[in-house]
Design an enzyme around this catalytic site. Structure first.
Site, mmCIF file in Angstrom:
data_model
loop_
_atom_site.group_PDB
_atom_site.id
_atom_site.type_symbol
_atom_site.label_atom_id
_atom_site.label_comp_id
_atom_site.label_asym_id
_atom_site.label_seq_id
_atom_site.Cartn_x
_atom_site.Cartn_y
_atom_site.Cartn_z
ATOM 1 N N CYS A 83 1.994 11.518 -39.391
ATOM 2 C CA CYS A 83 1.247 11.604 -40.654
ATOM 3 C C CYS A 83 -0.241 11.858 -40.444
ATOM 4 O O CYS A 83 -0.992 11.991 -41.415
ATOM 5 C CB CYS A 83 1.473 10.336 -41.462
ATOM 6 S SG CYS A 83 3.207 9.975 -41.624
ATOM 7 N N HIS B 31 -3.457 9.061 -46.939
ATOM 8 C CA HIS B 31 -2.055 9.416 -46.717
ATOM 9 C C HIS B 31 -1.229 8.650 -47.750
ATOM 10 O O HIS B 31 -1.403 7.455 -47.962
ATOM 11 C CB HIS B 31 -1.654 9.019 -45.291
ATOM 12 C CG HIS B 31 -0.187 9.125 -45.047
ATOM 13 N ND1 HIS B 31 0.561 10.191 -45.494
ATOM 14 C CD2 HIS B 31 0.681 8.309 -44.403
ATOM 15 C CE1 HIS B 31 1.819 10.018 -45.132
ATOM 16 N NE2 HIS B 31 1.925 8.876 -44.475
ATOM 17 N N ASN C 217 6.595 9.853 -49.581
ATOM 18 C CA ASN C 217 5.824 10.075 -48.359
ATOM 19 C C ASN C 217 6.231 11.409 -47.739
ATOM 20 O O ASN C 217 7.338 11.550 -47.225
ATOM 21 C CB ASN C 217 6.106 8.923 -47.388
ATOM 22 C CG ASN C 217 5.347 9.053 -46.076
ATOM 23 O OD1 ASN C 217 4.820 10.114 -45.754
ATOM 24 N ND2 ASN C 217 5.306 7.976 -45.320
HETATM 25 N N1 ACO Z 1 16.117 -1.839 -51.940
HETATM 26 C C1 ACO Z 1 16.336 -3.147 -52.099
HETATM 27 N N2 ACO Z 1 16.066 -4.048 -51.140
HETATM 28 C C2 ACO Z 1 15.569 -3.583 -49.980
HETATM 29 C C3 ACO Z 1 15.315 -2.227 -49.751
HETATM 30 C C4 ACO Z 1 15.625 -1.324 -50.794
HETATM 31 N N3 ACO Z 1 15.424 0.009 -50.692
HETATM 32 N N4 ACO Z 1 14.810 -2.063 -48.521
HETATM 33 C C5 ACO Z 1 14.730 -3.296 -47.981
HETATM 34 N N5 ACO Z 1 15.190 -4.216 -48.851
HETATM 35 C C6 ACO Z 1 15.286 -5.657 -48.692
HETATM 36 C C7 ACO Z 1 15.252 -6.078 -47.243
HETATM 37 O O1 ACO Z 1 16.536 -6.002 -46.674
HETATM 38 C C8 ACO Z 1 14.756 -7.510 -47.362
HETATM 39 O O2 ACO Z 1 15.828 -8.334 -47.712
HETATM 40 P P1 ACO Z 1 15.953 -9.811 -47.062
HETATM 41 O O3 ACO Z 1 14.737 -10.547 -47.579
HETATM 42 O O4 ACO Z 1 17.236 -10.285 -47.629
HETATM 43 O O5 ACO Z 1 15.945 -9.605 -45.590
HETATM 44 C C9 ACO Z 1 13.794 -7.460 -48.546
HETATM 45 O O6 ACO Z 1 14.134 -6.253 -49.262
HETATM 46 C C10 ACO Z 1 12.347 -7.416 -48.156
HETATM 47 O O7 ACO Z 1 12.181 -6.455 -47.115
HETATM 48 P P2 ACO Z 1 10.775 -6.178 -46.461
HETATM 49 O O8 ACO Z 1 10.956 -5.179 -45.363
HETATM 50 O O9 ACO Z 1 10.068 -7.441 -46.154
HETATM 51 O O10 ACO Z 1 10.037 -5.517 -47.693
HETATM 52 P P3 ACO Z 1 8.533 -5.039 -47.784
HETATM 53 O O11 ACO Z 1 7.875 -5.708 -48.902
HETATM 54 O O12 ACO Z 1 7.855 -5.092 -46.442
HETATM 55 O O13 ACO Z 1 8.701 -3.528 -48.180
HETATM 56 C C11 ACO Z 1 8.581 -1.389 -47.156
HETATM 57 C C12 ACO Z 1 9.385 -2.655 -47.322
HETATM 58 C C13 ACO Z 1 8.449 -0.700 -48.483
HETATM 59 C C14 ACO Z 1 9.298 -0.462 -46.176
HETATM 60 C C15 ACO Z 1 7.175 -1.758 -46.623
HETATM 61 O O14 ACO Z 1 7.285 -2.622 -45.514
HETATM 62 C C16 ACO Z 1 6.387 -0.544 -46.214
HETATM 63 O O15 ACO Z 1 6.009 0.257 -47.029
HETATM 64 N N6 ACO Z 1 6.059 -0.413 -44.909
HETATM 65 C C17 ACO Z 1 5.340 0.726 -44.422
HETATM 66 C C18 ACO Z 1 6.218 1.911 -44.415
HETATM 67 C C19 ACO Z 1 5.467 3.176 -44.134
HETATM 68 O O16 ACO Z 1 4.378 3.365 -44.608
HETATM 69 N N7 ACO Z 1 6.083 4.054 -43.355
HETATM 70 C C20 ACO Z 1 5.589 5.330 -43.061
HETATM 71 C C21 ACO Z 1 4.444 5.273 -42.130
HETATM 72 S S1 ACO Z 1 3.819 6.696 -41.457
HETATM 73 C C22 ACO Z 1 4.703 7.953 -41.755
HETATM 74 O O17 ACO Z 1 4.614 8.415 -42.824
HETATM 75 C C23 ACO Z 1 5.629 8.540 -40.750
#
Ligand code: ACO
Length: 342
Positions: free
Chosen positions: A114, A249, A279
């Site tokens: 990214c 980004h 994204n």
């Molecule tokens: N729908 C419903 N529930 C979900 C989903 C979904 N799509 N995905 C995960 N969950 C659940 C998980 O299993 C977890 O359940 P549990 O508590 O029973 O274990 C719960 O939701 C919370 O999961 P977390 O991973 O803690 O959720 P978080 O608030 O961290 O959000 C997310 C997840 C959106 C992925 C966040 O961590 C994030 O945005 N991280 C950065 C991602 C990113 O920017 N990536 C790209 C980077 S660079 C590039 O572009 C290549």
């Protein structure tokens, strides 16, 4: 003195097909509420079967060239940022160069996930600063839907397809005031997609999918975008309050909001369109830049902060003083003294 560069044209292209959160609810165990609360994404675009990173890049590039009023034949170089190329080689940049008829241009790709577009833009401005080249096309284009595991709810709600492009030309009084590019390859396993040339492990993959430790990336992202912005602002001899618009980004609305909060900036100072496109990795900044222009948010002399992070791990920022797009306006003739010496 080094030659200044300006962005004379901005283009974008997104595929026609819209994939909504409601569509995802029918594919994996998720909900529109969860996706909007945790990511800010409402919908994203998915490429058609006959589209690739290069076909989308060509569309975005044509719009940028048209705005700049630059003939593709006058381009010196095409730089393409992508993590989802049409093939291992030739470079997507060469395919775009050919598709545009940019017969006088060299071409190469950069892969910095990214941070790819920012890396390409920084490279272009350096070619211009040395006087080597005058007109460079920088494209960020991604077809991530082909490396997303559509049964993995933790990643499939985030990533999408699209392309953005800018024409970078010598001249003008603004341009890049500073940039920083960083990497910490020890974090590679927190965000990656394997490929066919890795060490064979005896397992036949269904595909080469994006793998991500979301929580880790979230914390890294906010810290990295905060520090890169501060570093580049200081390097430019400015204060954070001098930044008129941040173009971050577009990974996740919560990451963007947490970053502006950490920087003490009002959230509305950041351009946001992740809600409509998800994204798109190296395409996200040029797409957001195009929409910022369409919304009248770019003014002459504005200090724009491009800020980004991604798989590598990598992160970076650039402070760019805005010069209007299109051909440079002729400089007004100086008023000469009359022959009588008055
Ligand atoms: N729908 C419903 N529930 C979900 C989903 C979904 N799509 N995905 C995960 N969950 C659940 C998980 O299993 C977890 O359940 P549990 O508590 O029973 O274990 C719960 O939701 C919370 O999961 P977390 O991973 O803690 O959720 P978080 O608030 O961290 O959000 C997310 C997840 C959106 C992925 C966040 O961590 C994030 O945005 N991280 C950065 C991602 C990113 O920017 N990536 C790209 C980077 S660079 C590039 O572009 C290549």
């Amino acid at each position: 003195m080094t030659v200044r560069s300006r962005i004379s044209g901005i283009g974008m292209y997104v595929p026609e097909r819209v994939l909504t959160n409601a569509d995802l609810e029918r594919m994996v165990d998720t909900s529109d509420t969860w996706i909007q609360d945790r990511t800010g994404v409402r919908e994203r675009r998915i490429a058609a079967d006959d589209e690739t990173a290069s076909t989308m890049g060509i569309q975005a590039a044509r719009q940028a060239l048209e705005q700049a009023e630059v003939d593709p034949k006058d381009l010196d170089l095409v730089i393409t940022a992508t993590t989802s190329p049409d093939g291992m080689f030739p470079a997507v940049a060469s395919r775009i160069q050919d598709g545009l008829g940019a017969t006088g241009a060299g071409a190469f790709d950069v892969n910095a996930a990214c941070v790819g577009f920012l890396s390409g833009l920084a490279t272009a401005t350096q070619f211009i600063a040395t006087g080597a080249y005058e007109r460079i096309l920088v494209v960020g284009t991604e077809l991530l839907s082909r490396i997303v595991d559509w049964s993995d709810r933790t990643t499939c709600v985030l990533f999408a397809d699209g392309a953005g492009a800018v024409v970078v030309e010598a001249g003008g009084q603004g341009g890049p005031l500073s940039f920083v590019l960083h990497s910490d390859g020890s974090g590679a396993q927190t965000l990656y997609a394997d490929g066919p040339c890795g060490v064979p492990n005896g397992l036949e993959p269904d595909g080469y999918y994006i793998s991500m430790d979301g929580r880790h990336i979230f914390k890294f992202a906010v810290q990295a975008m905060d520090s890169a912005t501060r570093e580049s602002v200081e390097m430019a001899g400015l204060d954070l309050s001098d930044i008129d618009l941040m173009i971050p980004h577009q990974a996740n609305l919560r990451i963007i909001n947490a970053t502006t909060k950490a920087l003490g900036m009002p959230p509305e100072r950041a351009m946001v369109n992740v809600d409509r496109y998800g994204n798109t990795s190296s395409a996200s900044i040029p797409i957001a830049l195009r929409e910022a222009w369409e919304q009248g948010r770019l003014h002459e002399g504005d200090r724009i902060a491009f800020v980004t992070f991604g798989g590598g791990l990598v992160w970076g920022a650039m402070i760019f003083e805005w010069v209007p797009v299109g051909p440079l306006r002729p400089v007004a003739e100086p008023v000469h003294a009359t022959a009588s010496g008055n």
